[in-house]
Scaffold this motif. Structure first.
Motif, PDB file in Angstrom:
ATOM      1  N   THR A  94       0.905  -1.435   0.031  1.00 27.93           N
ATOM      2  CA  THR A  94       0.241  -0.214   0.056  1.00 27.93           C
ATOM      3  C   THR A  94       0.520   0.946   0.043  1.00 27.93           C
ATOM      4  N   GLN A  95       2.133   0.960  -0.140  1.00 25.59           N
ATOM      5  CA  GLN A  95       3.476   2.096  -0.525  1.00 25.59           C
ATOM      6  C   GLN A  95       3.014   3.312  -1.092  1.00 25.59           C
ATOM      7  N   LYS A  96       2.120   2.699  -2.458  1.00 26.00           N
ATOM      8  CA  LYS A  96       1.811   3.481  -3.377  1.00 26.00           C
ATOM      9  C   LYS A  96       0.934   4.834  -3.735  1.00 26.00           C
ATOM     10  N   MET A  97       0.092   3.969  -2.529  1.00 28.72           N
ATOM     11  CA  MET A  97      -1.240   5.092  -1.789  1.00 28.72           C
ATOM     12  C   MET A  97      -0.912   5.805  -1.269  1.00 28.72           C
ATOM     13  N   LEU A  98       0.100   6.272  -0.990  1.00 30.96           N
ATOM     14  CA  LEU A  98       0.159   7.095   1.017  1.00 30.96           C
ATOM     15  C   LEU A  98       0.734   8.334   0.177  1.00 30.96           C
ATOM     16  N   ARG A  99      -0.031   9.222  -0.720  1.00 39.32           N
ATOM     17  CA  ARG A  99       1.021  10.601  -0.908  1.00 39.32           C
ATOM     18  C   ARG A  99       0.270  11.915  -0.582  1.00 39.32           C
ATOM     19  N   GLU A 100       1.355  12.412  -0.632  1.00 32.93           N
ATOM     20  CA  GLU A 100       0.517  13.840  -0.058  1.00 32.93           C
ATOM     21  C   GLU A 100      -0.865  14.202   0.162  1.00 32.93           C
ATOM     22  N   ASP A 101      -1.634  14.132  -1.418  1.00 33.49           N
ATOM     23  CA  ASP A 101      -2.279  14.417  -1.950  1.00 33.49           C
ATOM     24  C   ASP A 101      -3.888  13.479  -1.453  1.00 33.49           C
ATOM     25  N   TYR A 127     -14.853   2.822  11.049  1.00 33.08           N
ATOM     26  CA  TYR A 127     -13.638   2.736  10.795  1.00 33.08           C
ATOM     27  C   TYR A 127     -13.355   4.293   9.886  1.00 33.08           C
ATOM     28  N   ILE A 128     -11.525   3.840   9.234  1.00 32.63           N
ATOM     29  CA  ILE A 128     -11.273   4.944   8.666  1.00 32.63           C
ATOM     30  C   ILE A 128     -11.227   4.683   7.261  1.00 32.63           C
ATOM     31  N   ASP A 129     -11.457   5.679   6.725  1.00 32.67           N
ATOM     32  CA  ASP A 129     -11.209   5.681   5.101  1.00 32.67           C
ATOM     33  C   ASP A 129     -10.329   6.327   4.258  1.00 32.67           C
ATOM     34  N   MET A 130     -10.366   6.169   3.237  1.00 31.26           N
ATOM     35  CA  MET A 130      -9.159   6.739   2.532  1.00 31.26           C
ATOM     36  C   MET A 130      -9.162   7.074   0.772  1.00 31.26           C
ATOM     37  N   ALA A 131      -8.421   8.162   0.566  1.00 32.48           N
ATOM     38  CA  ALA A 131      -9.275   8.229  -1.064  1.00 32.48           C
ATOM     39  C   ALA A 131      -7.650   8.764  -1.606  1.00 32.48           C
ATOM     40  N   PRO A 132      -7.459   7.546  -2.182  1.00 33.04           N
ATOM     41  CA  PRO A 132      -6.205   6.906  -2.494  1.00 33.04           C
ATOM     42  C   PRO A 132      -5.383   8.245  -3.528  1.00 33.04           C
ATOM     43  N   SER A 133      -4.664   8.917  -3.462  1.00 38.05           N
ATOM     44  CA  SER A 133      -4.002   9.788  -4.361  1.00 38.05           C
ATOM     45  C   SER A 133      -2.754   9.367  -5.285  1.00 38.05           C
ATOM     46  N   GLU A 134      -2.473   9.620  -6.550  1.00 31.35           N
ATOM     47  CA  GLU A 134      -0.927   9.180  -7.294  1.00 31.35           C
ATOM     48  C   GLU A 134      -0.598  10.713  -7.664  1.00 31.35           C
ATOM     49  N   GLN A 135      -0.545  11.765  -7.035  1.00 34.59           N
ATOM     50  CA  GLN A 135      -0.382  12.754  -7.136  1.00 34.59           C
ATOM     51  C   GLN A 135       0.492  12.914  -6.012  1.00 34.59           C
ATOM     52  N   GLY A 136       2.026  13.975  -6.132  1.00 30.07           N
ATOM     53  CA  GLY A 136       2.783  13.955  -4.846  1.00 30.07           C
ATOM     54  C   GLY A 136       3.909  13.366  -4.558  1.00 30.07           C
ATOM     55  N   LYS A 137       4.347  13.826  -3.377  1.00 28.64           N
ATOM     56  CA  LYS A 137       5.560  12.512  -2.831  1.00 28.64           C
ATOM     57  C   LYS A 137       4.547  11.858  -1.496  1.00 28.64           C
ATOM     58  N   SER A 139       4.107   9.707   1.928  1.00 27.29           N
ATOM     59  CA  SER A 139       4.510  10.257   2.880  1.00 27.29           C
ATOM     60  C   SER A 139       3.530   9.096   3.356  1.00 27.29           C
ATOM     61  N   THR A 140       3.521  10.075   5.077  1.00 26.70           N
ATOM     62  CA  THR A 140       3.092   8.819   6.366  1.00 26.70           C
ATOM     63  C   THR A 140       2.960  10.067   7.199  1.00 26.70           C
ATOM     64  N   GLU A 141       2.738  11.269   7.202  1.00 26.46           N
ATOM     65  CA  GLU A 141       1.814  11.642   8.080  1.00 26.46           C
ATOM     66  C   GLU A 141       0.960  12.198   7.403  1.00 26.46           C
ATOM     67  N   PHE A 142      -0.110  12.399   8.301  1.00 28.90           N
ATOM     68  CA  PHE A 142      -1.743  12.809   7.258  1.00 28.90           C
ATOM     69  C   PHE A 142      -2.525  13.173   8.356  1.00 28.90           C
ATOM     70  N   THR A 143      -3.026  14.262   8.165  1.00 25.92           N
ATOM     71  CA  THR A 143      -4.253  14.869   9.058  1.00 25.92           C
ATOM     72  C   THR A 143      -5.781  14.381   8.612  1.00 25.92           C
ATOM     73  N   LEU A 144      -6.011  13.909   9.590  1.00 26.40           N
ATOM     74  CA  LEU A 144      -7.421  13.396   9.552  1.00 26.40           C
ATOM     75  C   LEU A 144      -8.884  14.454   9.480  1.00 26.40           C
ATOM     76  N   LEU A 145      -9.362  13.697   8.493  1.00 26.61           N
ATOM     77  CA  LEU A 145     -10.728  15.719   7.628  1.00 26.61           C
ATOM     78  C   LEU A 145     -11.455  15.150   9.080  1.00 26.61           C
ATOM     79  N   SER A 146     -12.428  15.861   9.184  1.00 25.54           N
ATOM     80  CA  SER A 146     -14.151  15.826   9.729  1.00 25.54           C
ATOM     81  C   SER A 146     -14.376  15.921   8.825  1.00 25.54           C
TER      82      SER A 146
END
Length: 548
Positions: A94-101, A127-137, A139-146
């Motif tokens: 899942t490393q490729k999904m972890l981008r800045e966006d 549960y926590i849902d995510m929207a993968p991105s292919e843009q940006g560098k 990253s392993t640190e993110f902000t959880l949206l409200s």
């Protein structure tokens, strides 16, 4: 020697004992399992959130498109105890999904204008849902949206809107173009430097082609009530805008489309469509109107009219750019009103530059010298809304003040109510000059004479009644009846069948017949007067007829 041989034999027995194979195999299996577990694990990411409501370490899962891709392994507070730090172990690959966006948010039961969502988590838990991105560098640190993001794709065009005088709209409020839903508000913020509310608006394709540098944006409230010169206006938009409001955009009147805009281009958000339309008139002439009367009912945004045609807009009532010394310097206190003349309303957008404005300025100055004055008039009697009306006056008051606080003064005249009061005052003055006492004295004398006349008439009526009551007067009708009978008999005698009428009628018929017989003779005498002496024609000898 014998003991040494025994020791060697004991060592050989221990070395080849099969019991030692069991822990060895267990160690090898454990090592393999540890290796498999380590090789199947993905990276550990850190999510920062205001709180960790509904999340549990070792239980809450992280999903992408409803597929498990990780699990929460730890929850703790930040060093300043202001936020929650959530650590999530991602699956391998899942490393490729972890981008800045990449965006993360918590899925739980929600009720909003979009409907009810997240009901499935009532039994399974959040549960926590995510929207993968292919843009940006990576990253392993993110902000959880409200809140869940409205869109996870970078499509359409994004616009920045700045509002100074409108109420706050919520994220997700709709954007319309002529009633069609074309976008939504993606983000709401506040600019502390300018003191304005900022909106990031997304216009979805293919409607993003409608956005150009000539469009204007305004707020479309779900329910609006407006009282103006035109009357009372109640407007109800769709149910969605009624609940949360919305934004509309479009081209102004007689404006052509401009050039396409780039992402995050800034526009001003107007509180209403009327304010957006008024902003289109960028070539204006500003004046100060000094009114020596009550300005109640005149408000900012009111019309400036010339014989019923709108040519401008009232800006401030009263004009705030004044001082107490300025007001006390006049002979009588006046109320200054700032308004502007908008020639583009009449000149169909042909006013451009200082040249055309200069011509309009010269024209207004010329008309002012001819008697053009401004006065207050009631534009709508239902709500007492007033307008500034420009028209020519007979014998206008002279112009005393040319400028006021840097603005040119437009001369004013008395308003319509003042004219009515003046006319009423004149009528009352004329009534005061009338000699009412002498008039009432003469009227009283006339009424006395009329009473004397009525008294005399009553006396005559009484005398006539006494005369009619006498026996001689009552006998008159019988004699009068005999006279009428004799007169009728006489008239019957002279009628056509009467004793005198019948012979007279027969004689007249005979006379007419005789006159008809004499007409040929009279005609011949008129043509040949000598007919009485000579024959009318000589007689010819009779000629015998020949034999056949």
């Amino acid at each position: 020697m014998i003991e040494e041989k025994k020791n060697v034999e004991n060592l050989r027995r221990v070395r080849f004992n099969t019991i030692w194979l069991v822990p060895l195999v267990a160690i090898m299996v454990a090592s393999w399992m540890l290796y498999q577990n380590w090789s199947s694990q993905g990276p550990v990411i850190t999510l920062t959130a205001p709180n960790a409501e509904g999340l549990e370490a070792g239980q809450t899962k992280l999903k992408a498109r409803n597929v498990d891709v990780g699990k929460v392994i730890g929850i703790r507070l930040s060093s300043d105890f202001d936020k929650a730090i959530i650590q999530v172990r991602m699956n391998q690959g899942t490393q490729k999904m972890l981008r800045e966006d990449t965006k993360f948010w918590v899925v739980k039961p929600r009720i909003g204008r979009e409907g009810v969502s997240g009901l499935g988590t009532l039994l399974s838990g959040a549960y926590i849902d995510m929207a993968p991105s292919e843009q940006g560098k990576e990253s392993t640190e993110f902000t959880l949206l409200s809140q869940p993001p409205l869109s996870t794709k970078k499509e359409g065009v994004r616009i920045l809107l700045h509002s100074d005088d409108s109420s706050k709209l919520d994220v997700g409020s709709l954007v319309h173009f002529r009633g069609y839903e074309v976008g939504y508000i993606e983000e709401v913020g506040f600019d502390a430097d300018s003191g304005s509310i900022t909106y990031r608006v997304v216009v979805k394709p293919p409607y993003d082609a409608l956005v150009n540098d000539a469009v204007q944006f305004w707020v479309t409230p779900g329910l609006s009530f407006k009282s103006s010169v035109q009357g009372f206006e109640v407007r109800l938009d769709s149910l969605e805008t009624f609940l949360s409001g919305g934004i509309s955009f479009g081209l102004g009147k007689s404006r052509s489309a401009g050039q396409p805009v780039k992402d995050l281009t800034s526009f001003r958000l107007y509180p209403s469509k009327e304010d957006a339309d008024n902003n289109l008139y960028d070539q204006t002439l500003e004046y100060v109107f000094l009114f020596d009367s009550n300005v109640s009912g005149l408000a900012a945004g009111a019309d400036v009219e010339f014989r019923g045609v709108r040519i401008g807009t009232v800006l401030e009532v009263p004009f705030t750019g004044i001082s107490m010394d300025t007001l006390t310097s006049h002979e009588r206190p006046v109320i200054p009103v700032l308004a502007r003349i908008e020639p583009q309303r009449l000149n169909a957008w042909k006013v451009s530059g200082d040249v055309s404005l200069k011509k309009w300025q010269e024209l207004l100055d010329y008309r002012i010298h001819q008697g053009l004055r401004a006065r207050l008039e009631i534009g709508n009697y239902l709500n007492a809304a007033k307008v500034i009306s420009l028209d020519f006056m007979d014998n206008p008051p002279p112009i005393k003040l040319k400028t006021f606080e840097g603005y040119q003064v437009f001369p004013t005249g008395p308003d319509s109510l003042a004219n009515i009061e003046g006319k009423v005052s004149i009528v009352l003055d004329k009534l005061a000059d009338v000699p009412l006492k002498e008039t009432f004295d003469k009227l009283g004398k006339t009424m006395g004479e009329a009473n004397e006349t009525l008294r005399q008439l009553q006396a005559v009526s009484k005398s006539v009644k006494l005369l009619l009551d006498q026996s001689e007067t009552q006998a008159l009708p019988a004699d009068l009846s005999d006279v009428m009978a004799e007169l009728n008999l006489t008239l019957e005698t002279y009628q056509a069948n009467g004793q005198i009428g019948r012979p007279l009628r027969e004689n007249m018929v005979s006379l007419g017949r005789a006159l008809n017989e004499l007409q040929p003779l009279l005609r011949q005498l008129r043509e040949n007067p000598n007919t009485l002496i000579f024959d009318s024609k000589p007689r010819l000898d009779v000629q015998p007829k020949a034999a056949r």
